[in-house]
Design an enzyme around this catalytic site. Structure first.
Site, mmCIF file in Angstrom:
data_model
loop_
_atom_site.group_PDB
_atom_site.id
_atom_site.type_symbol
_atom_site.label_atom_id
_atom_site.label_comp_id
_atom_site.label_asym_id
_atom_site.label_seq_id
_atom_site.Cartn_x
_atom_site.Cartn_y
_atom_site.Cartn_z
ATOM 1 N N PHE A 77 24.823 58.786 17.406
ATOM 2 C CA PHE A 77 24.736 60.279 17.026
ATOM 3 C C PHE A 77 23.184 60.582 16.291
ATOM 4 C CE2 PHE A 77 29.176 59.219 16.817
ATOM 5 C CZ PHE A 77 29.504 60.081 17.614
ATOM 6 N N GLY B 275 26.708 52.648 7.679
ATOM 7 C CA GLY B 275 27.372 53.375 9.080
ATOM 8 C C GLY B 275 26.483 52.597 9.998
ATOM 9 N N ASP C 267 29.430 48.434 7.870
ATOM 10 C CA ASP C 267 30.246 49.322 8.625
ATOM 11 C C ASP C 267 31.879 48.616 8.634
ATOM 12 O OD1 ASP C 267 31.831 50.938 10.668
ATOM 13 O OD2 ASP C 267 29.973 51.678 11.217
ATOM 14 N N GLY D 183 36.109 52.830 12.934
ATOM 15 C CA GLY D 183 35.855 54.159 13.649
ATOM 16 C C GLY D 183 36.273 55.240 12.385
ATOM 17 N N HIS E 206 31.718 60.487 6.432
ATOM 18 C CA HIS E 206 31.298 62.060 6.129
ATOM 19 C C HIS E 206 32.284 62.766 5.489
ATOM 20 C CE1 HIS E 206 28.074 60.691 8.528
ATOM 21 N NE2 HIS E 206 27.726 61.731 8.886
ATOM 22 N N HIS F 244 21.949 61.206 6.446
ATOM 23 C CA HIS F 244 22.064 61.754 7.776
ATOM 24 C C HIS F 244 23.151 62.989 7.743
ATOM 25 C CE1 HIS F 244 22.716 61.219 12.356
ATOM 26 N NE2 HIS F 244 21.354 62.050 12.046
HETATM 27 MG MG MG Z 1 25.477 60.624 11.392
#
Ligand code: MG
Length: 217
Positions: free
Chosen positions: A22, A48, A73, A77, A146, A171
């Site tokens: 992304f 991430g 990470d 997911g 997030h 981000h």
């Molecule tokens: Mg991102």
């Protein structure tokens, strides 16, 4: 005027474009340039990894400078990537294990990008990776969970290892709530309010902070 990009840069960007993820191209370019600068102060670290799109940009810069990129990470997911959710992708679903596993794609990306001797994947949670960490870092890129709690944990765990002059980058910073979730922005604002950083101009959804040198009285 935009700087002319050499063939190596174009090859890297073309590879990154094929990786799931992304991250926009201008964000990748900014990460690459910031890592080139930051690497003279220490290794870089991202939270991430997913399939390695940003690791291609950060890692290639680190490779040029001869430093390591650590990338963290759990590879299970995010909430939105679970079966039945908005961002579910069958290509990262391991039928046999019955769970998301993005680690094989990260390895494939690092191999293709010839970054296996530069990027060190840490398959765990940010908090666990940080537990006994002592290495000063030149750049920290926060792009993990997030939720407010996850982003705050990442900030608190890793900011203490960022050297003065180093970059703390978030981000998915959306000033307009209609454009995206506000949790990373809330943590970003908390970092700004701490007076430890200078705010640099944003690049797309990248919020870029530069750590100040401590003032001596
Ligand atoms: Mg991102």
């Amino acid at each position: 005027m935009k700087e002319m990009k050499n063939d190596n840069y174009k090859t890297m960007a073309a590879l990154a474009a094929q990786v799931k993820g992304f991250l926009a191209e201008d964000e990748g370019e900014a990460l690459y340039n910031l890592a080139l600068e930051a690497a003279s102060q220490g290794p870089c670290l991202e939270i991430g990894s997913f399939c390695g799109k940003s690791a291609v940009y950060l890692g290639t810069a680190c490779k040029i400078k001869g430093v390591t990129l650590f990338t963290i990470d759990h590879h299970l997911g995010s909430e939105e990537q679970q079966p039945g959710q908005l961002y579910f992708d069958p290509e990262i679903y391991d039928e046999r294990k019955g769970e998301i596993d993005s680690f094989p794609l990260l390895r494939e990306t690092l191999r293709k990008a010839e970054l296996e001797n530069t990027v060190v994947p840490m398959v765990t949670w940010s908090k666990v990776a940080a537990r006994n960490w002592t290495t000063p870092l030149g750049l920290v890129f926060i792009d993990g969970g997030h939720s407010y709690e996850a982003a705050l944990t990442d900030y608190l765990c890793w900011n203490e290892h960022l050297v003065p002059g180093g970059y703390l980058i978030f981000h998915d910073i959306y000033l307009d709530p209609a454009k995206g979730g506000q949790a990373p922005y809330e943590v970003y604002k908390k970092a700004v309010a701490s007076s430890q950083f200078d705010e640099l101009p944003m690049v797309n959804s990248l919020g870029i902070l530069k750590k100040r040198h401590a003032v001596m009285f």
